[in-house]
Design an enzyme around this catalytic site. Structure first.
Site, short mmCIF file in Angstrom:
data_model
loop_
_atom_site.label_atom_id
_atom_site.label_comp_id
_atom_site.label_asym_id
_atom_site.label_seq_id
_atom_site.Cartn_x
_atom_site.Cartn_y
_atom_site.Cartn_z
N ASP A 8 52.43 41.01 52.31
CA ASP A 8 51.60 40.73 53.48
C ASP A 8 52.52 40.14 54.56
O ASP A 8 53.76 40.14 54.41
CB ASP A 8 50.40 39.82 53.11
CG ASP A 8 50.83 38.39 52.74
OD1 ASP A 8 52.04 38.10 52.71
OD2 ASP A 8 49.93 37.57 52.47
N HIS A 9 51.92 39.63 55.64
CA HIS A 9 52.72 39.08 56.74
C HIS A 9 53.62 37.94 56.28
O HIS A 9 54.76 37.83 56.71
CB HIS A 9 51.78 38.58 57.86
CG HIS A 9 50.75 37.61 57.37
ND1 HIS A 9 49.72 37.98 56.55
CD2 HIS A 9 50.62 36.27 57.56
CE1 HIS A 9 48.97 36.92 56.26
NE2 HIS A 9 49.51 35.87 56.86
N CYS A 65 53.77 37.63 48.71
CA CYS A 65 52.89 36.98 49.70
C CYS A 65 53.38 35.54 49.84
O CYS A 65 54.49 35.23 49.41
CB CYS A 65 51.42 37.09 49.29
SG CYS A 65 50.98 36.31 47.72
N THR A 67 52.47 32.65 48.41
CA THR A 67 52.68 31.96 47.12
C THR A 67 52.98 32.91 45.97
O THR A 67 53.41 32.46 44.91
CB THR A 67 51.39 31.20 46.73
OG1 THR A 67 50.32 32.16 46.66
CG2 THR A 67 51.04 30.12 47.74
N ARG A 132 57.05 42.53 18.02
CA ARG A 132 55.84 41.71 18.07
C ARG A 132 55.24 41.66 19.48
O ARG A 132 54.03 41.47 19.64
CB ARG A 132 56.12 40.29 17.56
CG ARG A 132 57.04 39.47 18.44
CD ARG A 132 57.40 38.14 17.79
NE ARG A 132 58.15 37.27 18.68
CZ ARG A 132 59.44 37.38 18.97
NH1 ARG A 132 60.15 38.36 18.44
NH2 ARG A 132 60.04 36.53 19.78
N HIS A 133 56.10 41.86 20.48
CA HIS A 133 55.60 41.82 21.85
C HIS A 133 54.74 43.05 22.15
O HIS A 133 53.77 42.97 22.90
CB HIS A 133 56.77 41.73 22.83
CG HIS A 133 57.64 40.52 22.58
ND1 HIS A 133 57.15 39.24 22.68
CD2 HIS A 133 58.93 40.42 22.18
CE1 HIS A 133 58.12 38.38 22.38
NE2 HIS A 133 59.21 39.07 22.07
C1 RB5 Z 1 48.53 34.02 53.72
O1 RB5 Z 1 48.38 32.92 54.56
C2 RB5 Z 1 48.50 33.58 52.27
O2 RB5 Z 1 47.23 33.13 51.92
C3 RB5 Z 1 48.95 34.70 51.37
O3 RB5 Z 1 50.21 35.14 51.75
C4 RB5 Z 1 49.10 34.36 49.89
O4 RB5 Z 1 49.85 33.21 49.70
C5 RB5 Z 1 47.88 34.41 49.09
O5 RB5 Z 1 47.90 34.21 47.88
#
Ligand code: RB5
Length: 151
Positions: A8-9, A65, A67, A132-133
């Protein structure tokens, strides 16, 4: 090996660094976007990369993204996708060796670019250990099958 990337951005800048690194390492890369820091919804990009992996157009995917959490949640909704959120190399190695992850997700606001490249390298250099995995992955497959019957 062909690798699918999407962000994403929030992940755009780190994705650009990883695309450059992979191309320098002579990997074939398909970049599903986004191509700017304009606001984007991470499930849209997760969807594109998951479809590329499920269809076997790409062998692995990398989703980024802020996180890594949203990408991980979205990607793991897809049957056959095993997406692992990694913030250090040990998890990246185990994600491949134990979980046979076919996607890693990264958090650009959590993991710096140097560490992220190390994570990508370790993931690509590791091999699934089966044994096993595989038994455990078969049980995950059974969960997916059971869910399909309920839907
Ligand atoms: C975008 O602000 C943020 O929410 C997204 O990139 C991500 O971290 C979501 O899990």
């Amino acid at each position: 090996m062909q690798i699918a990337l999407g962000s994403d951005h929030a992940g755009y800048s780190l994705k650009s660094v990883i695309v450059k690194y992979l191309e320098e390492q002579s990997h074939s890369v398909i970049d599903y976007g986004v191509q700017s820091e304009h606001s984007a919804d991470y499930p849209d990009l997760a969807s594109k990369v998951c479809k590329a992996v499920i269809s076997e157009e790409c062998q692995f995917g990398i989703l980024i993204c802020g996180t890594g959490i949203g990408m991980s949640i979205a990607a793991n909704k897809y049957d056959g996708i095993r997406a692992a959120l990694c913030s250090e190399p040990y998890s990246a190695r185990c994600a491949k060796e134990h979980n046979n992850a076919n996607i890693i997700t990264l958090g650009s606001r959590v993991t710096g670019s140097g560490l992220a490249l190390e994570i990508v390298k370790v993931f690509l250099d590791s091999n699934f250990q089966a044994g096993r995995h595989q038994t455990r992955l078969n049980k995950i497959r059974e969960i997916e099958r059971a869910q399909r019957k309920i839907d």
